[in-house]
Design an enzyme around this catalytic site. Structure first.
Site, PDB file in Angstrom:
ATOM      1  N   ASP A   1       0.891  -1.098  -0.111  1.00  0.00           N
ATOM      2  CA  ASP A   1      -0.175   0.005  -0.163  1.00  0.00           C
ATOM      3  C   ASP A   1       0.898   1.232   0.020  1.00  0.00           C
ATOM      4  O   ASP A   1       2.080   1.237   0.440  1.00  0.00           O
ATOM      5  CB  ASP A   1      -0.904   0.065   1.169  1.00  0.00           C
ATOM      6  CG  ASP A   1      -1.989   1.009   1.281  1.00  0.00           C
ATOM      7  OD1 ASP A   1      -2.388   1.238  -0.085  1.00  0.00           O
ATOM      8  OD2 ASP A   1      -2.618   1.178   2.238  1.00  0.00           O
ATOM      9  N   HIS A   2       0.325   2.266  -0.429  1.00  0.00           N
ATOM     10  CA  HIS A   2       0.776   3.634  -0.395  1.00  0.00           C
ATOM     11  C   HIS A   2       2.345   3.925  -0.448  1.00  0.00           C
ATOM     12  O   HIS A   2       2.720   4.003   0.658  1.00  0.00           O
ATOM     13  CB  HIS A   2       0.243   4.414   0.732  1.00  0.00           C
ATOM     14  CG  HIS A   2      -1.076   4.812   0.345  1.00  0.00           C
ATOM     15  ND1 HIS A   2      -1.556   6.001  -0.436  1.00  0.00           N
ATOM     16  CD2 HIS A   2      -2.153   4.354   1.025  1.00  0.00           C
ATOM     17  CE1 HIS A   2      -2.786   6.156  -0.321  1.00  0.00           C
ATOM     18  NE2 HIS A   2      -3.497   5.161   0.523  1.00  0.00           N
TER      19      HIS A   2
ATOM     20  N   GLU B   1      -2.221   8.955   6.437  1.00  0.00           N
ATOM     21  CA  GLU B   1      -1.856   7.558   6.638  1.00  0.00           C
ATOM     22  C   GLU B   1      -0.287   7.235   6.452  1.00  0.00           C
ATOM     23  O   GLU B   1       0.304   7.580   5.017  1.00  0.00           O
ATOM     24  CB  GLU B   1      -2.613   6.707   5.573  1.00  0.00           C
ATOM     25  CG  GLU B   1      -2.311   5.321   5.642  1.00  0.00           C
ATOM     26  CD  GLU B   1      -3.356   4.298   4.838  1.00  0.00           C
ATOM     27  OE1 GLU B   1      -3.553   3.152   5.430  1.00  0.00           O
ATOM     28  OE2 GLU B   1      -3.940   4.777   3.781  1.00  0.00           O
TER      29      GLU B   1
ATOM     30  N   HIS C   1      -8.463   9.746   4.304  1.00  0.00           N
ATOM     31  CA  HIS C   1      -8.013   8.601   5.332  1.00  0.00           C
ATOM     32  C   HIS C   1      -8.494   9.079   6.801  1.00  0.00           C
ATOM     33  O   HIS C   1      -8.534  10.293   7.383  1.00  0.00           O
ATOM     34  CB  HIS C   1      -6.586   8.613   5.256  1.00  0.00           C
ATOM     35  CG  HIS C   1      -6.043   8.061   4.165  1.00  0.00           C
ATOM     36  ND1 HIS C   1      -4.914   8.502   3.310  1.00  0.00           N
ATOM     37  CD2 HIS C   1      -6.528   6.753   3.321  1.00  0.00           C
ATOM     38  CE1 HIS C   1      -4.915   7.501   2.379  1.00  0.00           C
ATOM     39  NE2 HIS C   1      -5.684   6.539   2.266  1.00  0.00           N
TER      40      HIS C   1
ATOM     41  N   HIS D   1     -10.133   4.514  -2.047  1.00  0.00           N
ATOM     42  CA  HIS D   1      -9.256   4.585  -0.731  1.00  0.00           C
ATOM     43  C   HIS D   1      -9.893   5.446   0.226  1.00  0.00           C
ATOM     44  O   HIS D   1     -10.977   6.476  -0.110  1.00  0.00           O
ATOM     45  CB  HIS D   1      -8.068   5.289  -1.017  1.00  0.00           C
ATOM     46  CG  HIS D   1      -6.889   4.829  -1.757  1.00  0.00           C
ATOM     47  ND1 HIS D   1      -5.683   5.238  -1.951  1.00  0.00           N
ATOM     48  CD2 HIS D   1      -7.050   3.619  -2.563  1.00  0.00           C
ATOM     49  CE1 HIS D   1      -4.977   4.212  -2.536  1.00  0.00           C
ATOM     50  NE2 HIS D   1      -5.740   3.270  -3.038  1.00  0.00           N
TER      51      HIS D   1
ATOM     52  N   ASN E   1      -9.629  -0.154   0.042  1.00  0.00           N
ATOM     53  CA  ASN E   1      -8.962  -0.406   1.275  1.00  0.00           C
ATOM     54  C   ASN E   1      -9.653  -0.274   2.390  1.00  0.00           C
ATOM     55  O   ASN E   1     -10.400   0.652   2.563  1.00  0.00           O
ATOM     56  CB  ASN E   1      -7.785   0.638   1.129  1.00  0.00           C
ATOM     57  CG  ASN E   1      -6.838   0.486  -0.063  1.00  0.00           C
ATOM     58  OD1 ASN E   1      -6.905  -0.272  -0.779  1.00  0.00           O
ATOM     59  ND2 ASN E   1      -5.927   1.428  -0.097  1.00  0.00           N
TER      60      ASN E   1
ATOM     61  N   ASP F   1      -8.647  -0.286   6.674  1.00  0.00           N
ATOM     62  CA  ASP F   1      -7.547  -0.373   7.690  1.00  0.00           C
ATOM     63  C   ASP F   1      -8.270   0.265   8.764  1.00  0.00           C
ATOM     64  O   ASP F   1      -8.326  -0.453   9.997  1.00  0.00           O
ATOM     65  CB  ASP F   1      -6.620   0.690   7.322  1.00  0.00           C
ATOM     66  CG  ASP F   1      -5.188   0.546   7.946  1.00  0.00           C
ATOM     67  OD1 ASP F   1      -5.136  -0.417   8.815  1.00  0.00           O
ATOM     68  OD2 ASP F   1      -4.254   1.304   7.778  1.00  0.00           O
TER      69      ASP F   1
END
Length: 344
Positions: free
Chosen positions: A95-96, A169, A212, A252, A274, A276
């Site tokens: 990820d990212h 994030e 996020h 996202h 995504n 999280d």
């Protein structure tokens, strides 16, 4: 089943797009959270994606080692073994990854996979994300084009992001402004540079108000119609059918989004979302409950010895795994992937 091969992963993504569902992509930071994700997908009868961020990979290597490649490689090797025990297909993703970490994260991992492929093996990871949201579009796409060629040689899918996801994030901060909304022109420029599959397989994280972090339902102001408009604009420019969806899209920053908005994006070509923040909370909540209810067992209060079973990590770890697995299964239901495993 073993971790998805490149062909199986391609089939997973193709089926999701054709049938308007998406896979939860669950961030993990330990073997425990990985096991919870695998369990959740299995209980939902859904294939899925497990992903590791730069910060997660660094943590996995040990807090004094802080080696992202080592941590990601170790987790992936572990996943390749334990995934065999589950009746669903799992893809591994990173990820990212911003520009300043390309040479210390994605590029070394791609090199590992290229070496594996040269030996007749499958790649270590099935996809990697290049987060170019902090650089100008042309520079973003130039780097993406280079990475796409490398990923293609390693039989890996690339994920790219145009526009900015707000919030923070893993130290990547996105301002909450007009850049939260990707334009149709940006999407067409992406197609011009990266193609629509002929130069290599990629997923596109186009932004439509994503942020996020932790938000109450309704606080994140999404505009899913941006995804539809972008797909239509590019299809028209390329002379495709009006209902064509040239891009495999990624969602996202979905925490706090309404279910109706999530489901709407699936109809516009989102195949990966995504997850999280929500799974972190689901994992931690039972641990906090255990500590509060058993404080005199987990602590040696007033010279006592405590209760070994109370502070044995397996005791509260089992509860954490079960709760996180349930949240993963809920994500599968939200994204319509429940019961759709291509391996069941």
């Amino acid at each position: 089943m073993p971790i998805a091969s490149p062909d199986v992963y391609a089939e997973m993504l193709s089926r999701a797009k054709s049938n308007a569902y998406a896979y939860p992509a669950i961030n993990v930071t330990s073997s425990q959270t990985l096991n919870a994700a695998l369990r959740g997908f299995a209980e939902a009868g859904s294939d899925g994606i497990v992903q590791v961020s730069t910060g997660g990979a660094e943590f996995l290597s040990g807090t004094t080692i802080k080696n992202m490649v080592l941590g990601a490689e170790a987790l992936a090797e572990y996943a390749h073994h334990v995934a065999k025990a589950y009746p669903v297909n799992i893809a591994l993703h990173t990820d990212h990854c911003p520009a300043d970490k390309l040479d210390t994260y994605i590029r070394p991992l791609i090199a590992i996979s290229r070496e594996r492929v040269s030996q007749g093996r499958d790649p270590l990871f099935q996809s990697h994300m290049w987060d170019g949201s902090a650089v100008e579009l042309e520079e973003n796409l130039k780097i993406a084009d280079e990475l796409l060629a490398d990923c293609r040689a390693a039989r890996i899918v690339l994920e790219v992001e145009i526009g900015v996801v707000g919030g923070e994030e893993d130290g990547v901060v996105g301002a909450i402004d007009e850049k939260l909304y990707t334009t149709p022109g940006d999407m067409f420029r992406t197609a011009e540079v990266l193609g629509t599959g002929e130069k290599g397989s990629y997923m596109l994280a186009a932004t439509f108000g994503n942020v996020h972090g932790v938000y109450k339902p309704g606080n994140v102001k999404l505009r899913p119609s941006i995804l539809r408009e972008g797909q239509e604009h590019v299809a028209g420019k390329l002379g495709l059918a009006a209902d064509a969806k040239p891009f495999n899209l990624v969602f996202h920053g979905g925490s706090g989004s309404d279910l109706s908005e999530i489901r709407e994006t699936l109809d516009y070509g989102v195949i990966k979302m995504n997850v999280d923040t929500d799974t972190q909370y689901a994992f931690t909540r039972p641990i906090a409950d255990h500590m509060f209810r058993n404080y005199d067992g987990v602590l040696k209060v007033d010279g006592e010895v405590g209760v070994k079973k109370a502070y044995d990590p397996r005791t509260y770890g089992k509860a954490a795994e079960a709760a996180m697995a349930a949240r993963v299964a809920q994500a599968c239901e939200d994204l319509r992937s429940t019961g759709r495993s291509i391996g069941v």
